[in-house]
Design an enzyme around this catalytic site. Structure first.
Site, PDB file in Angstrom:
ATOM      1  CG  HIS A 438      -2.316   0.452   0.904  1.00 54.40           C
ATOM      2  ND1 HIS A 438      -2.588   1.570   0.147  1.00 54.40           N
ATOM      3  CD2 HIS A 438      -3.523  -0.072   1.226  1.00 54.40           C
ATOM      4  CE1 HIS A 438      -3.904   1.723   0.027  1.00 54.40           C
ATOM      5  NE2 HIS A 438      -4.501   0.734   0.674  1.00 54.40           N
ATOM      6  CG  ASP A 442      -3.582   5.604  -2.591  1.00 53.04           C
ATOM      7  OD1 ASP A 442      -2.939   5.193  -1.606  1.00 53.04           O
ATOM      8  OD2 ASP A 442      -3.579   6.786  -2.971  1.00 53.04           O
TER       9      ASP A 442
END
Length: 467
Positions: A438, A442
């Site tokens: 992450h 995104d």
């Protein structure tokens, strides 16, 4: 006059610091030639044959089969002929492709063998030895002889502590182990990874936390406390079979643990209708020529998706706090072997067509099962394709192959009810999952990548846009 030269386990490259003797290829008394393989060893990367840089008669071997040796530990000694000019008695190519070099000149000076040298095969050394520390039976035997003895604990106050690799130094630092109070079990007191791990286990067993001043497996006894022979022992654990975490299995454990510690991963998934992809593959293979594998088609889809979403073909430089987007796609794929899971890497997968990918997957898979993959074929991957459908499962949330940023998982393709063109039909359905770091992107980017992959699976003609 014959001269005995000692051959030590060479630097195997790629950060490897130890290897396990799997099979000796020569016996004491055998005549060997320069660069002849003398022992088969298993590293954390692969099984390799180690060639000897000297030609002559084997006079001693060090380490039984199954023994784990650190880099630099003695392997065998060879009696060669009269000393020649520098470079004549050695090829300098101890292990081609593993960053080796010719033996240093200082090893040509001769001195009598030390009285405590004992080869494991029981053959006494009756000829001169090269300069350097005397051979030991094996790294594990050397460790056994030092563990539990706290006398003469080395205190490295005026210089660096001899540690086999930066990874071992970091392991000690991260867990609060003071290397100045460890007595290494490697050659010349070299501190090995096993020494640090033994110190951690000993500290944990005694409830002392991670900070320790242990000498290998035994911590230093605080003033006024009872010696080991009188100290209470921890209660025995539940009986069971203990399997050492070493070799390939140990490397996998270390890498997955690091991935879990460092990478904030997330997973998204989608079901896709793979009926048209299966039909396209059948049509390709019906035209003659080399057959195209399903894995190759999925890899081709992956490389096309990565061209659209390059964020996922990257790595994170934590020290510089930078995301490094990579230009080439070196595609790793999971392969199950008798020695555990390995991830061979297809170099420049983005520049290969389906036929080339099929051939390379087949070659690497065969080498993985035979244990002949080189470290170069197991490293430097940028993205991993994990076809866990071969195990008969539909979905998974895999652990990212550190230091990569993502992994595409493919489940089994099975007939299922599916709404196709407004009607219920039985279609070939597959579950796709993407586990991603992450930090590099995104959910929008990850979802876009996975949706594009699913679109290509459902409509292979989408790939024509990138051909």
């Amino acid at each position: 006059m014959a001269q005995v030269l000692e051959f030590r386990l060479p630097d195997l490259g790629e950060g490897l610091t130890e290897a396990e003797i799997v099979r000796w290829l020569v016996q004491v008394g055998d005549v060997v030639t320069v660069d002849q393989p003398v022992v088969e060893v298993e590293t954390a990367k692969a099984m390799v044959e180690v060639p000897c840089p000297y030609g002559g008669v084997v006079t001693a071997r060090y380490g039984e089969e199954g023994t784990e040796l650190p880099v630099g530990a003695p392997l065998l000694t060879v009696a060669v002929g009269a000393p020649a000019e520098e470079g004549d008695e050695s090829s300098g190519n101890v292990l081609v492709g593993y960053g080796t070099s010719a033996a240093p000149a200082r090893r040509r000076r001769v001195r009598p063998p030390r009285p405590d040298a004992r080869p494991t095969d029981g053959v006494p050394r009756t000829v001169d030895s090269v300069e350097g520390p005397a051979p030991v039976p094996s790294a594990s035997a050397s460790a056994a002889s030092t563990r539990g003895h706290r006398a003469d604990v080395p205190r490295y106050l005026d210089g660096p502590v001899p540690v086999i690799s930066p990874l071992v130094r970091r392991l000690a630092r991260d867990n609060g182990v003071d290397l100045r109070h460890l007595r290494g079990s490697g050659p010349d007191g070299l501190i090995l990874r096993a020494d640090v791990e033994d110190a951690l286990r000993a500290a944990t067993a005694r409830g002392g936390g991670t900070r320790t001043t242990a000498v290998t497996a035994a911590p230093v006894v605080p003033a006024g406390s009872a010696p080991d022979s009188l100290a209470p022992r921890p209660a025995a654990t539940t009986a069971g079979t203990r399997i050492p975490l070493k070799g390939v299995r140990g490397a996998v454990a270390d890498k997955l643990s690091r991935s879990r510690r460092e990478i904030p991963d997330a997973t998204c998934w989608v079901d896709a209708d793979a009926t048209e992809l299966m039909r396209a593959r059948a049509a390709m293979n019906a035209t003659g020529g080399p057959r195209i594998s399903l894995l190759a088609l999925l890899a081709r889809i992956c490389t096309s998706a990565l061209a659209r979403f390059p964020e996922l073909n990257s790595t994170v430089d934590t020290e510089a706090r930078e995301i490094v987007r990579l230009d080439q796609v070196h595609l790793g794929f999971a392969a199950q072997t008798e020695r555990g899971l390995v991830v061979p890497v297809v170099r420049d997968a983005h520049a290969r067509d389906a036929e080339s990918l099929t051939a390379e997957f087949a070659r690497l898979t065969e080498a993985a099962r035979a244990g002949t993959l080189t470290p170069g074929e197991l490293t430097a991957g940028t993205f991993t394709l994990n076809n866990y459908g071969v195990f008969g499962v539909d979905g998974s949330t895999p652990i990212i192959n550190h230091p990569e940023a993502a992994m595409l998982g493919v489940g089994r393709i099975v007939p299922r009810p599916w709404v196709y063109e407004g009607e219920l039909a039985v279609r070939q359905v597959v579950q796709l999952s993407l586990t991603f770091d992450h930090r590099v992107c995104d959910g929008g980017t990850a979802g876009g990548f996975l949706r594009y992959v699913a679109d290509c699976v459902e409509q292979p003609a989408v790939l024509l846009r990138t051909l």
